[in-house]
Design an enzyme around this catalytic site. Structure first.
Site, mmCIF file in Angstrom:
data_model
loop_
_atom_site.group_PDB
_atom_site.id
_atom_site.type_symbol
_atom_site.label_atom_id
_atom_site.label_comp_id
_atom_site.label_asym_id
_atom_site.label_seq_id
_atom_site.Cartn_x
_atom_site.Cartn_y
_atom_site.Cartn_z
ATOM 1 N N HIS A 157 -12.316 29.873 79.279
ATOM 2 C CA HIS A 157 -11.945 28.892 78.258
ATOM 3 C C HIS A 157 -12.851 27.656 78.327
ATOM 4 C CE1 HIS A 157 -9.652 27.179 75.167
ATOM 5 N NE2 HIS A 157 -8.427 27.266 75.659
ATOM 6 N N ASP A 194 -12.248 47.747 65.685
ATOM 7 C CA ASP A 194 -12.504 49.185 65.584
ATOM 8 C C ASP A 194 -13.868 49.480 66.199
ATOM 9 O OD1 ASP A 194 -12.924 51.813 64.944
ATOM 10 O OD2 ASP A 194 -12.712 51.556 62.777
#
Length: 453
Positions: free
Chosen positions: A167, A396
């Site tokens: 982060h 995907d």
């Protein structure tokens, strides 16, 4: 939830390696300073899981063989996409506040799970039960900034891809962009125009240079000693959200004449109202309540040259306060929606005012300071919300979208919102005190508006 279903599933690490960029990073890009907004972020990793079921009708042995080939494709495409996201393959030098873009690589772990994928897909699964499916990392001079774990389930052939990203150099937007570009590279190739057009940019520190000192800001979480939390996921179907919107618009026709509340605002309000009621029952009185939402700043600071593809931490909190007028008053749904909507509108307007990097830094630090102060007031109930909706997380890689995406682990009480697979509904990942969660599960509106099974 039957704990035995998880205790009996052993996660075995098969291999670990470092994946380096396919093309070496040019010498002129070796050192990348972090921005002043990156400095404000804690040293932790964001961890998420993407679940992919086995192909229908495919025998388990054949599916596992296919997964071996898929893992190879993931490695190759990861190496390719790291040429675009080259800082992620480097190492963070904390003392000097820069990323050494040395191409040391991201960690890639292959693991086998001795069980079925199905139990992990239940919405009553606690996030702690998923922790072994993501690669654990902690900040150090040698720690990879990104780690991937490819989990294959032996008894069904399903797959879970765990991802951890620092982060300190990336927010949720950057993480989702990285996953999306990696998926395209795996599916159709690195030279596809989706990837080569509008490449990621790592020049945020030019506008927001690192600072010798940054203001002390109270964290927008309540880390209570001894607090035991548990998490659940709640599904808000698109029809429920649509009905909520119609109810609010009908009751507040004049206010919502131009724009009705968003899906995220409506779901946030349902959860917030339930939390207010929970605390009222817990303490025997209606108490002030505060929530903090994260807002992506890309595209909002219109006067400044910030690209939509700017990488780093480019967001701010939006604080919303509910203060009861008297002991007998009760919060109405449309009133809470209005509070949330007004706060977001004000924050959006604030974003149009900065004329330079210093102005942005001042705006963001002021917002964090305000949120931190509210979160640490006595007898105020405070919760952090983060929306990952409309971010391309359903990646995907060439074998279809994941059946589910979820967050992994947190020590604080917080809520994260994700799109459902079809993009119309919302899944709310909620982490609360164990006792509070039992009360929350019985809230009449949570029971009415969500699916928990």
């Amino acid at each position: 939830m039957n704990q035995h279903e998880f205790s009996s599933q052993v996660v075995q690490i098969v291999s670990k390696k470092l994946i380096k960029p396919a093309t070496p990073t040019p010498p002129k890009l070796i050192t990348m300073k972090i921005s002043s907004l990156d400095q404000l972020n804690p040293s932790l990793y964001l961890s998420f899981l993407l679940f992919y079921p086995a192909e229908f009708g495919c025998k388990v042995d054949n599916q596992i063989a296919k997964n071996t080939e898929r893992s190879k494709l993931l490695e190759e495409s990861l190496s390719q996409v790291l040429t675009l996201f080259y800082p992620l393959a480097g190492r963070y030098t904390k003392d000097d506040l820069f990323i050494d873009c040395n191409d040391h690589g991201v960690e890639y772990v292959e693991a086998r799970v001795s069980g079925q994928l199905a139990p992990f897909l239940r919405r009553d699964v606690d996030s702690k039960q998923l922790i072994h499916l993501v690669p654990f990392q902690s900040e150090s001079p040698t720690s990879p900034l990104v780690a991937v774990q490819f989990n294959t389930f032996d008894q069904c052939g399903g797959v879970a891809i765990g991802l951890s990203i620092s982060h300190k150099i990336a927010d949720g937007f950057v993480m989702s962009k990285f996953i999306d570009r990696w998926a395209v590279a795996c599916r159709v190739g690195i030279h596809d125009q989706i990837i080569t057009n509008n490449p990621p940019r790592f020049d945020l520190a030019l506008l927001l240079p690192t600072r010798d000192t940054i203001p002390e800001i109270k964290p927008v979480v309540k880390l209570i000693p001894g607090l035991k939390t548990t998490s659940r996921t709640f599904l808000f179907h698109s029809l429920v959200i649509s009905n909520l919107r119609d109810t609010v618009v009908v009751k507040e026709q004049l206010k919502w004449r131009r724009s009705s509340p968003s899906r995220v605002q409506l779901v946030t309000t349902v959860i917030w109202k339930a939390l207010i009621r929970l605390n009222q029952a817990k303490h025997g009185k209606l108490r002030p309540s505060v929530i903090s939402n994260t807002m992506n700043l890309r595209g909002r600071c219109t006067v400044l040259p910030i690209s939509e593809n700017s990488c780093g931490n480019l967001y701010r909190p939006v604080t919303v306060q509910f203060v009861p007028k008297d002991k007998e008053s009760k919060p109405e749904f449309q009133d809470l929606v209005s509070l949330l909507s007004d706060s977001i509108t004000n924050a959006v307007n604030d974003c149009t005012k900065p004329q330079n990097g210093d102005d942005i830094f001042s705006m963001v630090t002021h917002a964090w300071r305000e949120a931190g102060e509210e979160f640490h007031k006595d007898e105020v109930d405070a919760y952090g919300f983060t929306s990952m909706c409309r971010m391309p997380l359903y990646a995907d890689f060439g074998w279809g979208k994941p059946i589910r995406v979820t967050h992994v682990q947190s020590v604080a009480e917080m809520i994260m919102l994700f799109d459902t697979r079809d993009g119309d509904g919302i899944e709310a990942w909620i982490n609360l005190d164990e006792n509070d969660m039992q009360r929350f599960l019985q809230d009449p509106h949570i029971l009415a508006f969500t699916c928990q099974a």
